[in-house]
Design an enzyme around this catalytic site. Sequence first.
Site, mmCIF file in Angstrom:
data_model
loop_
_atom_site.group_PDB
_atom_site.id
_atom_site.type_symbol
_atom_site.label_atom_id
_atom_site.label_comp_id
_atom_site.label_asym_id
_atom_site.label_seq_id
_atom_site.Cartn_x
_atom_site.Cartn_y
_atom_site.Cartn_z
ATOM 1 N N HIS A 105 96.917 19.333 48.836
ATOM 2 C CA HIS A 105 95.499 19.082 48.521
ATOM 3 C C HIS A 105 94.622 20.286 48.864
ATOM 4 O O HIS A 105 93.478 20.135 49.290
ATOM 5 C CB HIS A 105 94.974 17.839 49.258
ATOM 6 N N ASN A 178 94.110 8.287 46.956
ATOM 7 C CA ASN A 178 94.381 9.043 45.732
ATOM 8 C C ASN A 178 93.781 8.315 44.536
ATOM 9 O O ASN A 178 93.315 7.179 44.656
ATOM 10 C CB ASN A 178 95.893 9.182 45.513
ATOM 11 N N TYR A 392 98.119 13.901 59.926
ATOM 12 C CA TYR A 392 96.767 14.417 59.652
ATOM 13 C C TYR A 392 96.145 15.052 60.886
ATOM 14 O O TYR A 392 95.541 16.123 60.802
ATOM 15 C CB TYR A 392 95.878 13.307 59.068
HETATM 16 FE FE1 HDD Z 1 98.317 13.163 52.498
HETATM 17 C C1 HDD Z 1 96.055 15.642 52.785
HETATM 18 C C2 HDD Z 1 96.261 11.522 50.293
HETATM 19 C C3 HDD Z 1 100.779 10.815 51.931
HETATM 20 C C4 HDD Z 1 100.181 14.540 54.927
HETATM 21 N N1 HDD Z 1 96.516 13.529 51.680
HETATM 22 C C5 HDD Z 1 95.725 14.606 51.936
HETATM 23 C C6 HDD Z 1 94.511 14.499 51.198
HETATM 24 C C7 HDD Z 1 94.574 13.348 50.490
HETATM 25 C C8 HDD Z 1 95.836 12.723 50.808
HETATM 26 C C9 HDD Z 1 93.516 12.803 49.563
HETATM 27 C C10 HDD Z 1 93.397 15.539 51.191
HETATM 28 C C11 HDD Z 1 92.331 15.227 52.181
HETATM 29 C C12 HDD Z 1 91.226 16.248 52.049
HETATM 30 O O1 HDD Z 1 90.546 16.241 51.021
HETATM 31 O O2 HDD Z 1 91.081 17.041 52.967
HETATM 32 N N2 HDD Z 1 98.524 11.549 51.289
HETATM 33 C C13 HDD Z 1 97.513 10.984 50.545
HETATM 34 C C14 HDD Z 1 97.953 9.698 50.039
HETATM 35 C C15 HDD Z 1 99.224 9.506 50.491
HETATM 36 C C16 HDD Z 1 99.573 10.663 51.293
HETATM 37 C C17 HDD Z 1 97.111 8.767 49.197
HETATM 38 C C18 HDD Z 1 100.139 8.355 50.272
HETATM 39 C C19 HDD Z 1 99.760 7.144 50.129
HETATM 40 N N3 HDD Z 1 100.155 12.778 53.262
HETATM 41 C C20 HDD Z 1 100.999 11.743 52.924
HETATM 42 C C21 HDD Z 1 102.147 11.744 53.782
HETATM 43 C C22 HDD Z 1 101.969 12.797 54.664
HETATM 44 C C23 HDD Z 1 100.728 13.426 54.302
HETATM 45 C C24 HDD Z 1 103.292 10.752 53.723
HETATM 46 C C25 HDD Z 1 102.847 13.279 55.776
HETATM 47 C C26 HDD Z 1 103.688 12.571 56.444
HETATM 48 N N4 HDD Z 1 98.181 14.851 53.604
HETATM 49 C C27 HDD Z 1 99.033 15.175 54.599
HETATM 50 C C28 HDD Z 1 98.572 16.386 55.397
HETATM 51 C C29 HDD Z 1 97.230 16.755 54.682
HETATM 52 C C30 HDD Z 1 97.145 15.701 53.601
HETATM 53 C C31 HDD Z 1 99.586 17.446 55.535
HETATM 54 C C32 HDD Z 1 97.086 18.177 54.197
HETATM 55 C C33 HDD Z 1 95.685 18.589 54.521
HETATM 56 C C34 HDD Z 1 95.187 17.553 55.382
HETATM 57 O O3 HDD Z 1 96.143 16.597 55.552
HETATM 58 O O4 HDD Z 1 94.094 17.515 55.891
HETATM 59 O O5 HDD Z 1 98.372 16.050 56.726
#
Ligand code: HDD
Length: 727
Positions: A105, A178, A392
């Site tokens: 993202h 999402n 997160y």
């Molecule tokens: Fe995630 C970012 C949505 C599964 C780990 N995720 C991130 C963002 C969104 C989502 C909208 C961007 C937030 C922003 O605008 O800063 N992610 C989802 C949805 C998931 C999902 C709807 C499943 C239902 N994500 C998911 C899993 C993991 C992560 C299973 C890890 C185990 N996601 C992350 C992260 C991020 C992230 C690595 C990257 C940047 C951040 O968090 O701030 O932690």
Amino acid sequence: MAKETHQTRTAPSNGVQSSGSSSTSGGLTPDLSDSFAEAQGSGGETHQVAQADGAVLTTAQGVPVADDQNSLKQGARGPTLLEDFHFREKIFHFDHERIPERVVHARGYGAHGYFELTDSLADVTRADIFQRVGEKTEAFVRFSTVAGSKGSPDLARDVRGFAVKLYTKEGNWDLVGNNIPVFFIQDAIKFPDLIHAAKPAPDRAFPQAQTAHDNFWDFISLTPESMHMVMWIMSDRTIPRSFRTMEGFGVHTFRLVDADGRSSFVKFHWKPKLGLQSVAWNEAVKINGADPDFHRRDLWTAIEKGDFPEWELGVQIFDQEFADKFDFDILDATKIIPEELLPVRVVGRLVLDRVVDNFFAETEQVAFCTQNIVPGIDFSNDPLLQGRNFSYLDTQLKRLGSPNFTHLPINAPRCPFAHFQQDGHMAMHNPAGRANYEPNSWGAAGGPREDPARGFRSHATAPEGDKSRIRPESFADHYSQARQFFVSQTPIEQKHIGDALVFELSKVERPDIRSRMVSHLIHIDESLATTVADGLGLALPDPAEAARPTRTDLPPSDALSIAKNGPQSFAGRKLGLLITDGADADLVKALMAALEAADAMCEIVAPRIGGATLSDGTLIPAQQKIDGGPSVLYDAVAIIASAQGAAMLAMDAPAKDFVTDAFAHCKFIGLSTETEPLLVKAGIAEDLDDGCLAITSKADAQAFVEALAPLRFWARESQVDLDAMNG
Ligand code: HDD
């Protein structure tokens, strides 16, 4: 020194909850400067970077700068001297401007707004935000793509993030969702594999922001649980027209908890006021070249012109007994609860009414965390959600570099907060006083205390079973809802899914991966599998081994189709109006007026940016020169030209592309009579259909705008697309 107590430390507030006003916060706003002022003991005057006219340029230390054009040298021709502290500070700071981009993202865009409650949920949750109808809560929303880097184009075929931070009176609640209600995987332990497979391959570092490559489809075709999500990502949901026209979903099942500790399950939905709208794939590819910032520009422009994007918040609330009726698990994030079985109850609206002051300070530094929930809301045991709750927080430390990222104005609660956390990089809210531990016996001066009544309590759930690494049987059906999604689509949407699969798999080099993918499609819909196999020039393989047979009795759900939930009018959408010198002034003005009356946008495209002089001598300035304003940038187009102008357009390749693309992308096209030579040269004069409307009078102009209500004139697609003819 400004006094600060443990009890009443109040974060920057924009007053939405308390006063209904909408003064700013975020960025180097007065709020932040207040924090600095207090933290630094300046007695309250601001330390904001001065932006006012006539302000003197200073160093970061506040030293006035006399010369910012030349570094300090020994003699006119150097060398440059190490003692030039201004030069060194400036370069040092520049060298450190970047922070790590989000690992997923990374490409995103945010805006401020508010949530307003329209229906109280006080009967099912004690969450403060859901108590009082009419009350507004400040919000910040960030939309994103998943796979691409920060600079990748907006129209990549990808899931869109829909992350909402709600600054409630009882703490920040982040709903990090999402635009698709299901996910690829069931257990968070597979997330790094999924993302590695989707991102550029590690050896060659391409392709950027695309899933159309071997690694992605290799992983997916080995992961049957992703098949429901595959149907969604191959649909037009992943090429939205605008952030304003996407649904949002909390995805997981969460819990609501009432004042007596009773709990129910809940799924969250955001429904866009403008209806669901997407673009065509061939169009998306071209938008990425013509305007890689298409989505962020759209959001910025809409808010700046006062056309505030809006969504309804809907909830599906249910209990254990209802959950037990399904043969899938409500803890499985690859499943939905169809709206026909459990209607979505609308309880509020989200309005985005303010762009950011500074992209970095707000959109880049905003830190969403799924574990940010508030009293009255709780997690379910969804293993994906449980894993996210670790990821997160961890990722914010990496990105923002300090556990004090909550001190940044965009992340700070708007309600009072008080705790004993202290120090660390960039600490701005260290508590005053002697006690920094609890329990203590300093009485009222001893800082904050627990509040068993108001405080957050986890819903008490009994543990089930032994400690083990196991995927429950209730997570084993991978195809039934994938099929349900497919059969819920209109024929044109089904065609797009087939086209997308053929496109993506045609970019896969290894035939065995293509074939393995098709072997799953057989379980979803045999005609889809056959279409895709044909499109790839592949013999239909044997079906993949399935843990559970596909249920074919799940009825279609209209809520899953974009076409069945599209726009009701042309409001909020944009017409590209191509005009030339000498164009009929009455028609141009009538069309522009009709669009304005319909709350739609009109962008003038002309051979020169200076504009065109109409038949009555009026000079209408253009927003785009024809080369920079291809029709892919518009929801519909019209061409009003003089005879001479049309003859010139007929010799101009970008003008011909303007019409042929609009035609191929099934757009409504309005045409003045004089445009015939252009249509002939563009090769569509013989093919004009009901989606091509003549504009010869003011009444025609009005009728044309009314005809623009549907998303596209899809009936044309079978005439213009080879895949459609084969299918
Ligand atoms: Fe995630 C970012 C949505 C599964 C780990 N995720 C991130 C963002 C969104 C989502 C909208 C961007 C937030 C922003 O605008 O800063 N992610 C989802 C949805 C998931 C999902 C709807 C499943 C239902 N994500 C998911 C899993 C993991 C992560 C299973 C890890 C185990 N996601 C992350 C992260 C991020 C992230 C690595 C990257 C940047 C951040 O968090 O701030 O932690």
